[in-house]
Scaffold this active site. Structure first.
Site, mmCIF file in Angstrom:
data_model
loop_
_atom_site.group_PDB
_atom_site.id
_atom_site.type_symbol
_atom_site.label_atom_id
_atom_site.label_comp_id
_atom_site.label_asym_id
_atom_site.label_seq_id
_atom_site.Cartn_x
_atom_site.Cartn_y
_atom_site.Cartn_z
ATOM 1 N N LYS A 15 -69.540 -15.242 -13.282
ATOM 2 C CA LYS A 15 -68.196 -16.247 -13.062
ATOM 3 C C LYS A 15 -67.460 -15.796 -11.138
ATOM 4 O O LYS A 15 -68.214 -14.713 -10.775
ATOM 5 C CB LYS A 15 -67.261 -16.146 -14.094
ATOM 6 C CG LYS A 15 -67.890 -16.630 -15.294
ATOM 7 C CD LYS A 15 -67.070 -17.215 -16.540
ATOM 8 C CE LYS A 15 -67.603 -17.035 -17.338
ATOM 9 N NZ LYS A 15 -66.117 -17.178 -18.889
ATOM 10 N N TYR A 49 -68.581 -27.327 -19.023
ATOM 11 C CA TYR A 49 -67.654 -27.030 -20.254
ATOM 12 C C TYR A 49 -66.757 -28.315 -21.649
ATOM 13 O O TYR A 49 -66.084 -27.956 -21.708
ATOM 14 C CB TYR A 49 -65.937 -26.178 -19.750
ATOM 15 C CG TYR A 49 -66.337 -24.674 -19.656
ATOM 16 C CD1 TYR A 49 -66.992 -23.469 -20.296
ATOM 17 C CD2 TYR A 49 -66.462 -24.065 -18.040
ATOM 18 C CE1 TYR A 49 -67.831 -22.443 -20.104
ATOM 19 C CE2 TYR A 49 -66.666 -22.393 -17.978
ATOM 20 C CZ TYR A 49 -67.839 -21.731 -18.953
ATOM 21 O OH TYR A 49 -67.641 -20.578 -18.869
ATOM 22 N N ASN A 80 -63.810 -13.405 -17.029
ATOM 23 C CA ASN A 80 -64.482 -12.082 -17.921
ATOM 24 C C ASN A 80 -66.027 -12.156 -17.080
ATOM 25 O O ASN A 80 -67.299 -12.010 -18.603
ATOM 26 C CB ASN A 80 -64.405 -12.894 -19.796
ATOM 27 C CG ASN A 80 -65.179 -14.154 -20.533
ATOM 28 O OD1 ASN A 80 -65.685 -14.671 -19.185
ATOM 29 N ND2 ASN A 80 -65.124 -14.266 -21.493
ATOM 30 N N HIS A 119 -71.358 -15.886 -18.298
ATOM 31 C CA HIS A 119 -72.060 -16.569 -18.716
ATOM 32 C C HIS A 119 -72.818 -16.003 -19.808
ATOM 33 O O HIS A 119 -73.488 -16.287 -18.969
ATOM 34 C CB HIS A 119 -71.495 -17.881 -18.488
ATOM 35 C CG HIS A 119 -72.338 -19.112 -18.705
ATOM 36 N ND1 HIS A 119 -71.100 -19.259 -20.404
ATOM 37 C CD2 HIS A 119 -72.965 -19.784 -19.521
ATOM 38 C CE1 HIS A 119 -71.958 -20.749 -20.847
ATOM 39 N NE2 HIS A 119 -73.263 -20.612 -20.082
ATOM 40 N N GLU A 175 -77.438 -26.421 -20.038
ATOM 41 C CA GLU A 175 -77.104 -26.067 -18.811
ATOM 42 C C GLU A 175 -77.734 -25.364 -18.199
ATOM 43 O O GLU A 175 -77.342 -25.729 -16.976
ATOM 44 C CB GLU A 175 -76.820 -25.023 -19.822
ATOM 45 C CG GLU A 175 -75.392 -24.541 -20.468
ATOM 46 C CD GLU A 175 -74.149 -23.288 -21.346
ATOM 47 O OE1 GLU A 175 -73.769 -23.859 -21.529
ATOM 48 O OE2 GLU A 175 -75.013 -22.345 -20.729
HETATM 49 N N1 UDP Z 1 -61.698 -18.646 -22.405
HETATM 50 C C1 UDP Z 1 -60.248 -19.081 -22.381
HETATM 51 N N2 UDP Z 1 -59.449 -18.482 -23.649
HETATM 52 C C2 UDP Z 1 -60.316 -18.929 -24.550
HETATM 53 C C3 UDP Z 1 -61.442 -18.998 -24.714
HETATM 54 C C4 UDP Z 1 -62.218 -18.942 -24.054
HETATM 55 O O1 UDP Z 1 -59.887 -18.570 -21.051
HETATM 56 O O2 UDP Z 1 -58.714 -18.127 -25.586
HETATM 57 C C5 UDP Z 1 -62.637 -19.477 -21.100
HETATM 58 C C6 UDP Z 1 -63.628 -17.736 -20.597
HETATM 59 O O3 UDP Z 1 -63.799 -17.834 -19.645
HETATM 60 C C7 UDP Z 1 -64.878 -18.462 -22.397
HETATM 61 C C8 UDP Z 1 -65.139 -19.636 -21.883
HETATM 62 O O4 UDP Z 1 -63.993 -20.299 -22.162
HETATM 63 O O5 UDP Z 1 -65.989 -17.550 -21.569
HETATM 64 C C9 UDP Z 1 -65.947 -20.480 -22.520
HETATM 65 O O6 UDP Z 1 -65.473 -20.529 -23.831
HETATM 66 P P1 UDP Z 1 -66.651 -19.933 -25.055
HETATM 67 O O7 UDP Z 1 -66.106 -19.840 -26.283
HETATM 68 O O8 UDP Z 1 -67.286 -20.157 -24.777
HETATM 69 O O9 UDP Z 1 -66.646 -18.199 -24.856
HETATM 70 P P2 UDP Z 1 -67.992 -17.566 -24.639
HETATM 71 O O10 UDP Z 1 -69.102 -18.744 -24.807
HETATM 72 O O11 UDP Z 1 -68.161 -17.514 -22.981
HETATM 73 O O12 UDP Z 1 -68.128 -16.342 -24.981
HETATM 74 MG MG MG Z 2 -69.552 -20.493 -25.345
#
Ligand code: UDP
Ligand code: MG
Length: 140
Positions: free
Chosen positions: A10, A50, A113, A116, A127
């Site tokens: 990212k 997203y 974070n 992805h 994706e």
């Molecule tokens: N995210 C965020 N706040 C939250 C949860 C997710 O900003 O409370 C962002 C974060 O960058 C995350 C992305 O949205 O990686 C997608 O969320 P997901 O729950 O799919 O998490 P991931 O699969 O990336 O662990």
């Molecule tokens: Mg996810």
């Protein structure tokens, strides 16, 4: 079973010079990079990627973050690649991620974070196709 998954370094990961570190951890785990590029998402591109999260309170901020700089999407292949990449990444919130995971080691927050990874076979298919054309991916 050999699988393919989509990972993305990212904008924060690119900014922190972690492209090589992310790839190194995947490769050390026996996974292989089979397609890779550097690109930048516009708002439509990030919102489409997203789309499942569009009703969530963090959606606008997430789109702003994902469009804030270049990203490095890659297709990762190997035995159990989907789960292995998720394991190497760690939990979404770095504070909850296991030690030794990419997010625990390098992420600043639940949003920023650094990496992805697709969360299942259907998501992986969608994706991978979002970032790579058939011609950019080696035949299986
Ligand atoms: N995210 C965020 N706040 C939250 C949860 C997710 O900003 O409370 C962002 C974060 O960058 C995350 C992305 O949205 O990686 C997608 O969320 P997901 O729950 O799919 O998490 P991931 O699969 O990336 O662990
Ligand atoms: Mg996810």
């Amino acid at each position: 079973m050999s699988e393919r998954t989509l990972s993305i370094v990212k904008p924060d990961g690119v900014e922190k010079n972690l492209v090589g570190e992310v790839i190194r951890r995947f490769e050390k785990a026996g996974l292989r990079v089979v397609a890779l590029k550097m690109t930048r998402l516009d708002e439509r591109g990030a919102a489409g990627f997203y789309a499942v999260h569009r009703e969530r309170p963090f959606f606008g901020s997430l789109v702003a973050f994902m469009t804030s700089g270049p990203i490095v999407p890659m297709v990762i292949e190997g035995e159990g690649a989907i789960g292995k990449v998720r394991q190497l990444m760690g939990a979404t919130d770095p504070a909850k991620a296991e030690s030794g995971t990419l997010r625990r080691d390098f992420a600043d927050s639940v949003e920023r974070n650094i990496v992805h990874g697709s969360d299942g076979p259907d998501t992986a298919r969608f994706e991978i196709g979002y970032f790579f054309s058939a011609l950019e991916i080696p035949p299986r």
